[in-house]
Design an enzyme around this catalytic site. Structure first.
Site, mmCIF file in Angstrom:
data_model
loop_
_atom_site.group_PDB
_atom_site.id
_atom_site.type_symbol
_atom_site.label_atom_id
_atom_site.label_comp_id
_atom_site.label_asym_id
_atom_site.label_seq_id
_atom_site.Cartn_x
_atom_site.Cartn_y
_atom_site.Cartn_z
ATOM 1 C CG ASN A 94 4.268 -4.398 2.564
ATOM 2 O OD1 ASN A 94 3.806 -3.287 2.781
ATOM 3 N ND2 ASN A 94 3.502 -5.441 2.304
ATOM 4 C CG HIS A 101 -2.069 -0.857 1.192
ATOM 5 N ND1 HIS A 101 -1.973 -2.227 1.305
ATOM 6 C CD2 HIS A 101 -3.393 -0.582 1.046
ATOM 7 C CE1 HIS A 101 -3.190 -2.761 1.240
ATOM 8 N NE2 HIS A 101 -4.071 -1.792 1.076
#
Length: 326
Positions: free
Chosen positions: A200, A168
């Site tokens: 991440n 994201h």
């Protein structure tokens, strides 16, 4: 077909074509006039608008279309509230206007060549981050963004077997007001290939949590996130920009990611933080401050100007230091 009928058809076709041309010309002049009055075009582009055949610059489109319903009295208020929200998110200016798309709760500029956003902009407050038991992340699914032309969008198949996470840019945890808001963060236009373990799922996640915690310090937090493709000196002594692409659509794998954050205090003071992290495993014990950089170094690398509506000498702090603009 008789000669008379052929002449009639040709005349009708010509009239329709000219009518369409004049309509488009009028519409374009009207649009340009409105955008000029709204300050969308910079003076450096003043001579471009009259030149035919060039792509339009500075366009903003809604990725989630508003479909009017005849006789619906709430339609006007819906459009008004959406425009107000975009204005609120982008209070301090757009870092660029390349394929800008407004979603319900964040704004994104999409790089059609690399199939990864140039930048994603968010506005956070403590109230907007409150737990909402009606919002369930588990119901969200990664999906291609059909508001983007098929030539230029990424697909889930691009990530499958690549070894990279769908990372994201606008964090899902930042958008808990409505289920629709968090679901829109799962559009692949808001994703970039990120190393999973060590980045991440770890250090990048720590940075996202740090940004959310800033809402305990500031009444408003504005955050811009995006990819970087930085050069590296190789064995021949020369510098190269090299990055992997994945999938049939050749989705670019950024070498680094950045976040530029502005916090506004209750008395109107503005403070900025800027981070760059390599897209690689990072020791989770590494302090986030190790990744703080001068904001202008990101601007130079990204080719963007961040928060251009803020006079630089109005910043009270940069990366926690009481100093003026560099």
């Amino acid at each position: 077909m008789s000669a008379r009928r052929m002449v009639f058809n040709l005349t009708a076709l010509t009239s329709a074509s000219l009518g369409g041309w004049y309509f488009n010309k009028f519409f374009e002049q009207r649009r340009c006039s409105n955008e000029e009055n709204n300050g969308i075009y910079a003076s450096s582009t003043a001579g471009i608008r009259s030149m035919p055949g060039l792509p339009l610059f500075g366009t903003v489109s809604a990725a989630v279309p508003l479909t009017p319903v005849e006789g619906n009295p709430e339609m006007g208020s819906k459009m008004s509230s959406t425009a107000t929200r975009v204005s609120q998110i982008m209070k301090f200016g757009f870092p660029g206007l390349d394929h800008v798309r407004s979603y319900e709760d964040f704004v994104l500029s999409y790089d059609r060549r690399n199939k990864v956003a140039h930048w994603v902009f968010e506005h956070l407050t403590k109230e907007r981050l409150q737990y909402n038991n009606e919002v369930d992340r588990a119901k969200c699914e990664f999906k291609s963004d059909e508001s983007i032309h098929p030539f230029f969008r990424s697909e889930n198949t691009d990530y499958k077997g690549s070894g990279y996470d769908r990372g994201h840019l606008a964090a899902a945890g930042n958008h808990k007001v409505e289920q629709k808001h968090i679901e829109q963060t799962f559009f692949l236009s808001n994703m970039a290939p990120q190393v999973g373990v060590g980045f991440n799922r770890d250090s990048w996640n720590r940075l996202e949590k740090h940004v959310r915690k800033l809402t305990n310090v500031y009444k408003d937090v504005y955050v811009c996130t995006g990819p970087l493709y930085l050069p590296k000196k190789e064995a021949d002594g020369k510098k190269y920009v090299r990055y992997e692409v994945i999938g049939a659509n050749h989705v670019a794998v950024p070498t680094h990611f950045y976040k530029v954050i502005v916090g506004e205090t209750s008395d109107g003071k503005l403070e900025m933080e800027a981070f760059v992290m390599p897209n690689a495993p990072i020791d989770d014990n590494t302090p986030l401050t190790n990744f703080q950089v001068p904001p202008e170094s990101i601007e130079r690398a990204a080719g963007l100007l961040f928060f251009d509506k803020i006079s630089r000498n109005k910043l009270n702090k940069v990366n926690g230091k009481n100093i003026g603009w560099f």
